[in-house]
Design an enzyme around this catalytic site. Structure first.
Site, PDB file in Angstrom:
ATOM      1  N   ASP A 208       1.036  -1.227   0.165  1.00 60.34           N
ATOM      2  CA  ASP A 208      -0.012   0.568  -0.129  1.00 60.34           C
ATOM      3  C   ASP A 208       1.497   1.086  -0.050  1.00 60.34           C
ATOM      4  O   ASP A 208       2.136   1.126   0.730  1.00 60.34           O
ATOM      5  CB  ASP A 208      -1.162   0.159   0.961  1.00 60.34           C
ATOM      6  CG  ASP A 208      -2.076   1.546   1.574  1.00 60.34           C
ATOM      7  OD1 ASP A 208      -2.859   1.384   0.369  1.00 60.34           O
ATOM      8  OD2 ASP A 208      -1.589   1.563   2.841  1.00 60.34           O
TER       9      ASP A 208
ATOM     10  N   ASP B   3       0.179   5.595   1.635  1.00 60.96           N
ATOM     11  CA  ASP B   3      -0.433   5.995   1.634  1.00 60.96           C
ATOM     12  C   ASP B   3      -0.471   5.625   3.577  1.00 60.96           C
ATOM     13  O   ASP B   3      -1.261   4.642   3.261  1.00 60.96           O
ATOM     14  CB  ASP B   3      -1.159   6.986   1.812  1.00 60.96           C
ATOM     15  CG  ASP B   3      -2.093   7.477   3.235  1.00 60.96           C
ATOM     16  OD1 ASP B   3      -1.228   7.912   3.798  1.00 60.96           O
ATOM     17  OD2 ASP B   3      -3.403   8.183   2.950  1.00 60.96           O
TER      18      ASP B   3
HETATM   19  P1  B16 Z   1      -6.860   9.963  -4.273  1.00 58.77           P
HETATM   20  P2  B16 Z   1      -3.884   4.201  -0.224  1.00 58.77           P
HETATM   21  C1  B16 Z   1      -5.618   6.359  -0.074  1.00 58.77           C
HETATM   22  O1  B16 Z   1      -4.010   5.433  -0.764  1.00 58.77           O
HETATM   23  C2  B16 Z   1      -6.114   6.651   0.828  1.00 58.77           C
HETATM   24  O2  B16 Z   1      -5.220   6.222   2.144  1.00 58.77           O
HETATM   25  C3  B16 Z   1      -6.872   7.631   0.977  1.00 58.77           C
HETATM   26  O3  B16 Z   1      -7.239   8.294   2.206  1.00 58.77           O
HETATM   27  C4  B16 Z   1      -7.313   8.013   0.154  1.00 58.77           C
HETATM   28  O4  B16 Z   1      -8.761   8.985  -0.074  1.00 58.77           O
HETATM   29  C5  B16 Z   1      -7.059   7.085  -0.994  1.00 58.77           C
HETATM   30  O5  B16 Z   1      -5.601   6.696  -1.617  1.00 58.77           O
HETATM   31  C6  B16 Z   1      -7.515   7.589  -2.584  1.00 58.77           C
HETATM   32  O6  B16 Z   1      -6.771   8.696  -2.684  1.00 58.77           O
HETATM   33  O7  B16 Z   1      -8.306  10.305  -4.033  1.00 58.77           O
HETATM   34  O8  B16 Z   1      -5.264  10.071  -4.035  1.00 58.77           O
HETATM   35  O9  B16 Z   1      -7.301   9.004  -5.089  1.00 58.77           O
HETATM   36  O10 B16 Z   1      -3.435   4.328   1.687  1.00 58.77           O
HETATM   37  O11 B16 Z   1      -4.575   3.553  -1.223  1.00 58.77           O
HETATM   38  O12 B16 Z   1      -2.815   4.285  -0.347  1.00 58.77           O
HETATM   39 MG    MG Z   2      -2.991   3.203   3.495  1.00 60.75          MG
END
Ligand code: B16
Ligand code: MG
Length: 220
Positions: A11, A13
């Protein structure tokens, strides 16, 4: 390297870097503009969720029309992208770079499975995009975490069976997705819940061999 495991899927974030704060600040700004109460605790429930599902969490049952929803999501994303400007390799979480290099040296394939549509931009700013054999992101699939589709899509790009791959996640939605897909799961950090096969505080002070040994011992 332990024979059974062929790939690590990470993953983004919360595992490779901590962009959660920037997601939080973007949604907080939308909430403030609209007079919706919002807290860091509620933001934790958004971890790993798509932009659309995060908006649903923010709304807490409020109903808005589709044009308004798209407008809020676009503005949140503008705020988020602006905050990415200063991200650099120093923003990799502790131990990440060495762990990635050690995994590659051990002959494992490495990939990213992130719900984010901004994953490639972030990986590029962290200067690790070229390390990965595959990148699955918010554009790769229709059904995002907690559906298993993203990790299955990414494993498919690697040509690796999920039963021979490990997913590293910081979010309950991500662990649920990986468990449902039949992957080994490693949960990182405080908000990951207790459904992962193995929990670790971070990727610092652990080697790929140790992770695999612990996972395989747990499945013996
Ligand atoms: P975006 P991950 C996720 O990343 C985040 O944890 C989450 O908070 C966010 O809403 C999601 O990506 C979508 O992100 O708005 O940039 O498309 O943890 O899956 O790497
Ligand atoms: Mg994450």
């Amino acid at each position: 390297m332990a024979q059974d495991i062929q790939a690590f899927l990470f993953d983004l974030d919360g595992v490779l870097t901590d962009t959660a704060e920037f997601h939080y600040l973007g949604w907080q700004r939308i909430a403030d503009e609209q007079g919706i109460p919002f807290s860091r605790e509620e933001n934790d429930a958004m971890r790993g969720l798509s932009r659309r599902d995060s908006l649903t969490v923010l709304l807490k049952g409020r109903v808005i029309d589709e044009a308004t929803a798209n407008d809020w999501m676009a503005r949140k994303n503008d705020y988020y992208i602006a905050s990415l400007e200063h991200i650099s390799p120093k923003d990799l979480l502790p131990g990440v770079h060495d762990f990635l290099l050690a995994a590659k040296s051990a002959g494992l394939k490495v990939a990213v499975g992130s719900a984010s549509k901004n994953a490639r931009v972030v990986l590029d700013k962290l200067d690790i995009l070229s390390l990965f054999d595959a990148v699955g992101d918010g554009y790769s699939i229709v059904n995002n975490k907690p559906a298993p589709d993203l990790f299955l899509w990414t494993a498919g790009r690697l040509n690796v069976n999920p039963g021979r791959a490990v997913v590293f996640e910081d979010a309950q939605a991500g662990v649920a997705a990986a468990n449902q897909g039949g992957f080994y799961t490693v949960g990182l950090g405080d908000a990951v819940g207790d459904e992962a096969n193995l929990r670790l505080p971070s990727l610092a002070s652990v080697t790929p061999h140790q992770v695999i040994d612990l996972l395989l011992a747990g499945h013996a």
